[in-house]
Design a protein around this motif. Structure first.
Motif, mmCIF file in Angstrom:
data_model
loop_
_atom_site.group_PDB
_atom_site.id
_atom_site.type_symbol
_atom_site.label_atom_id
_atom_site.label_comp_id
_atom_site.label_asym_id
_atom_site.label_seq_id
_atom_site.Cartn_x
_atom_site.Cartn_y
_atom_site.Cartn_z
ATOM 1 N N LEU A 180 0.832 -1.203 0.000
ATOM 2 C CA LEU A 180 0.000 0.000 0.000
ATOM 3 C C LEU A 180 0.870 1.259 0.000
ATOM 4 O O LEU A 180 0.554 2.237 -0.684
ATOM 5 N N SER A 181 1.960 1.225 0.745
ATOM 6 C CA SER A 181 2.864 2.382 0.782
ATOM 7 C C SER A 181 3.540 2.595 -0.566
ATOM 8 O O SER A 181 3.648 3.725 -1.051
ATOM 9 N N VAL A 182 3.988 1.497 -1.181
ATOM 10 C CA VAL A 182 4.601 1.605 -2.515
ATOM 11 C C VAL A 182 3.568 2.075 -3.534
ATOM 12 O O VAL A 182 3.848 2.928 -4.384
ATOM 13 N N GLY A 183 2.349 1.529 -3.434
ATOM 14 C CA GLY A 183 1.280 1.972 -4.321
ATOM 15 C C GLY A 183 0.986 3.452 -4.152
ATOM 16 O O GLY A 183 0.748 4.167 -5.133
ATOM 17 N N GLY B 83 -6.932 2.471 -8.627
ATOM 18 C CA GLY B 83 -6.455 3.845 -8.572
ATOM 19 C C GLY B 83 -5.141 4.073 -9.309
ATOM 20 O O GLY B 83 -5.066 4.943 -10.198
ATOM 21 N N PRO B 84 -4.090 3.318 -8.999
ATOM 22 C CA PRO B 84 -2.831 3.520 -9.720
ATOM 23 C C PRO B 84 -2.943 3.236 -11.218
ATOM 24 O O PRO B 84 -2.288 3.899 -12.022
ATOM 25 N N LEU B 85 -3.786 2.286 -11.592
ATOM 26 C CA LEU B 85 -3.954 1.969 -13.012
ATOM 27 C C LEU B 85 -4.611 3.126 -13.756
ATOM 28 O O LEU B 85 -4.163 3.520 -14.835
ATOM 29 N N LEU B 86 -5.680 3.675 -13.173
ATOM 30 C CA LEU B 86 -6.359 4.813 -13.804
ATOM 31 C C LEU B 86 -5.420 6.014 -13.922
ATOM 32 O O LEU B 86 -5.353 6.670 -14.969
ATOM 33 N N ALA B 87 -4.699 6.296 -12.843
ATOM 34 C CA ALA B 87 -3.757 7.415 -12.874
ATOM 35 C C ALA B 87 -2.690 7.189 -13.937
ATOM 36 O O ALA B 87 -2.350 8.101 -14.705
ATOM 37 N N ALA B 88 -2.176 5.973 -14.001
ATOM 38 C CA ALA B 88 -1.115 5.665 -14.965
ATOM 39 C C ALA B 88 -1.609 5.812 -16.400
ATOM 40 O O ALA B 88 -0.954 6.443 -17.237
ATOM 41 N N ILE C 294 -6.472 8.969 -8.806
ATOM 42 C CA ILE C 294 -5.641 9.413 -7.681
ATOM 43 C C ILE C 294 -6.479 9.580 -6.427
ATOM 44 O O ILE C 294 -6.132 9.102 -5.344
ATOM 45 N N GLY C 295 -7.609 10.266 -6.556
ATOM 46 C CA GLY C 295 -8.450 10.537 -5.396
ATOM 47 C C GLY C 295 -9.118 9.291 -4.831
ATOM 48 O O GLY C 295 -9.230 9.138 -3.610
ATOM 49 N N ALA C 296 -9.563 8.405 -5.711
ATOM 50 C CA ALA C 296 -10.279 7.214 -5.265
ATOM 51 C C ALA C 296 -9.387 6.275 -4.456
ATOM 52 O O ALA C 296 -9.869 5.559 -3.569
ATOM 53 N N PHE C 297 -8.097 6.276 -4.739
ATOM 54 C CA PHE C 297 -7.166 5.386 -4.044
ATOM 55 C C PHE C 297 -7.047 5.704 -2.562
ATOM 56 O O PHE C 297 -6.977 4.799 -1.720
ATOM 57 N N HIS C 298 -7.013 6.987 -2.216
ATOM 58 C CA HIS C 298 -6.594 7.391 -0.885
ATOM 59 C C HIS C 298 -7.484 6.940 0.275
ATOM 60 O O HIS C 298 -6.971 6.366 1.245
ATOM 61 N N PRO C 299 -8.800 7.167 0.258
ATOM 62 C CA PRO C 299 -9.597 6.808 1.450
ATOM 63 C C PRO C 299 -9.567 5.312 1.770
ATOM 64 O O PRO C 299 -9.325 4.923 2.922
ATOM 65 N N GLN C 300 -9.791 4.485 0.765
ATOM 66 C CA GLN C 300 -9.863 3.056 1.019
ATOM 67 C C GLN C 300 -8.491 2.471 1.349
ATOM 68 O O GLN C 300 -8.382 1.555 2.164
ATOM 69 N N SER C 301 -7.457 2.993 0.741
ATOM 70 C CA SER C 301 -6.109 2.485 1.008
ATOM 71 C C SER C 301 -5.650 2.845 2.419
ATOM 72 O O SER C 301 -4.995 2.039 3.090
ATOM 73 N N SER D 192 -0.676 -1.614 -9.604
ATOM 74 C CA SER D 192 -2.044 -2.148 -9.584
ATOM 75 C C SER D 192 -2.049 -3.667 -9.603
ATOM 76 O O SER D 192 -2.852 -4.302 -8.919
ATOM 77 N N ALA D 193 -1.155 -4.249 -10.395
ATOM 78 C CA ALA D 193 -1.095 -5.715 -10.469
ATOM 79 C C ALA D 193 -0.719 -6.312 -9.120
ATOM 80 O O ALA D 193 -1.320 -7.308 -8.684
ATOM 81 N N LEU D 194 0.257 -5.722 -8.448
ATOM 82 C CA LEU D 194 0.664 -6.222 -7.135
ATOM 83 C C LEU D 194 -0.449 -6.061 -6.105
ATOM 84 O O LEU D 194 -0.691 -6.955 -5.293
ATOM 85 N N LEU D 195 -1.144 -4.926 -6.147
ATOM 86 C CA LEU D 195 -2.246 -4.709 -5.212
ATOM 87 C C LEU D 195 -3.395 -5.668 -5.502
ATOM 88 O O LEU D 195 -4.050 -6.157 -4.584
ATOM 89 N N TRP D 196 -3.635 -5.958 -6.757
ATOM 90 C CA TRP D 196 -4.688 -6.909 -7.125
ATOM 91 C C TRP D 196 -4.358 -8.314 -6.613
ATOM 92 O O TRP D 196 -5.235 -9.042 -6.146
ATOM 93 N N LEU D 197 -3.087 -8.674 -6.665
ATOM 94 C CA LEU D 197 -2.678 -10.012 -6.232
ATOM 95 C C LEU D 197 -2.685 -10.172 -4.720
ATOM 96 O O LEU D 197 -3.033 -11.236 -4.201
ATOM 97 N N TYR D 198 -2.288 -9.131 -3.987
ATOM 98 C CA TYR D 198 -2.036 -9.303 -2.559
ATOM 99 C C TYR D 198 -2.915 -8.479 -1.623
ATOM 100 O O TYR D 198 -2.915 -8.721 -0.422
ATOM 101 N N CYS D 199 -3.626 -7.524 -2.148
ATOM 102 C CA CYS D 199 -4.417 -6.648 -1.273
ATOM 103 C C CYS D 199 -5.782 -7.270 -0.992
ATOM 104 O O CYS D 199 -6.524 -7.582 -1.920
ATOM 105 N N PRO D 200 -6.136 -7.436 0.278
ATOM 106 C CA PRO D 200 -7.423 -8.069 0.599
ATOM 107 C C PRO D 200 -8.567 -7.075 0.531
ATOM 108 O O PRO D 200 -8.356 -5.861 0.481
ATOM 109 N N ALA D 201 -9.768 -7.597 0.529
ATOM 110 C CA ALA D 201 -10.939 -6.732 0.630
ATOM 111 C C ALA D 201 -11.050 -6.201 2.044
ATOM 112 O O ALA D 201 -10.658 -6.863 3.003
#
Length: 197
Positions: free
Chosen positions: A12-15, A78-83, A109-116, A177-186
């Motif tokens: 999450l920090s790297v993202g 979020g990172p995918l959309l920004a990229a 960019i904005g959507a990433f912050h609250p949930q992350s 985004s790929a790393l967050l998709w693989l390892y980030c839980p709901a």
């Protein structure tokens, strides 16, 4: 579970670092965009507030939507959309196209912050609750580091390959985004025991 929580915090920090680097792409290349599209000073001046509105001021709205409907989608996408959108601003052929790319990237960019931030907090509670302040400060500072690196990344890319190849910077966000998709839980609510108060 504790090692998984630590991994989640790191990702999450790297993202956050990668994502916020895109948020500072616009400023250093704005003169080149203004020259390419023959923008007036007023038109160029509206681009930064447009980015701020879609990325920062709208965060409470993104947080409400994420809490109700998407438990991890905003963090992953979020990172995918920004990229995709911010790194493509060098391809803009008109002011409306540039505004659309800026707004779409700002939404990512904005959507990433609250949930992350919520996910990082949940992870530190499960890993080391006594380190909440430390972990959240690292998560927050990672974004600041990214914001500082963004102008260097886009300026170097444009200097080497030209404004029309700004999309070469897309890879950082796709990987994040790929790393967050693989390892980030709901982010699901914790279940209570039946006899809990």
């Amino acid at each position: 579970m504790k090692s998984e929580s630590k991994t989640i915090i790191i990702l999450l920090s790297v993202g956050h670092l990668v994502l916020d680097s895109y948020s500072s792409f616009l400023v250093p290349i704005l003169p080149l965009l203004a020259l390419k599209l023959n923008l007036t000073p007023a038109q160029a001046g509206w681009l930064i507030p447009t980015m701020m509105i879609s990325s920062s001021l709208m965060q409470p709205v993104y947080g409400i939507i994420a809490d109700r409907y998407f438990k991890r989608a905003f963090t992953v996408l979020g990172p995918l959309l920004a990229a995709v959108f911010i790194s493509s601003i060098g391809l803009a052929s008109s002011l409306p196209m540039l505004l659309a790319l800026t707004i779409a990237g700002g939404i990512g960019i904005g959507a990433f912050h609250p949930q992350s931030a919520a996910l990082a907090h949940r992870a530190v509670i499960e890993w080391k609750p006594e380190r909440q302040g430390t972990v959240m400060s690292v998560f927050s500072s990672a974004g600041t580091v990214g914001y500082a690196l963004g102008p260097l990344i886009i300026s170097t890319c444009v200097a080497w390959y030209g404004l029309e190849h700004s999309y070469y910077t897309i890879g950082f966000g796709v990987i994040a985004s790929a790393l967050l998709w693989l390892y980030c839980p709901a982010l699901e609510p914790k279940r209570r025991d039946a006899d809990a108060p």
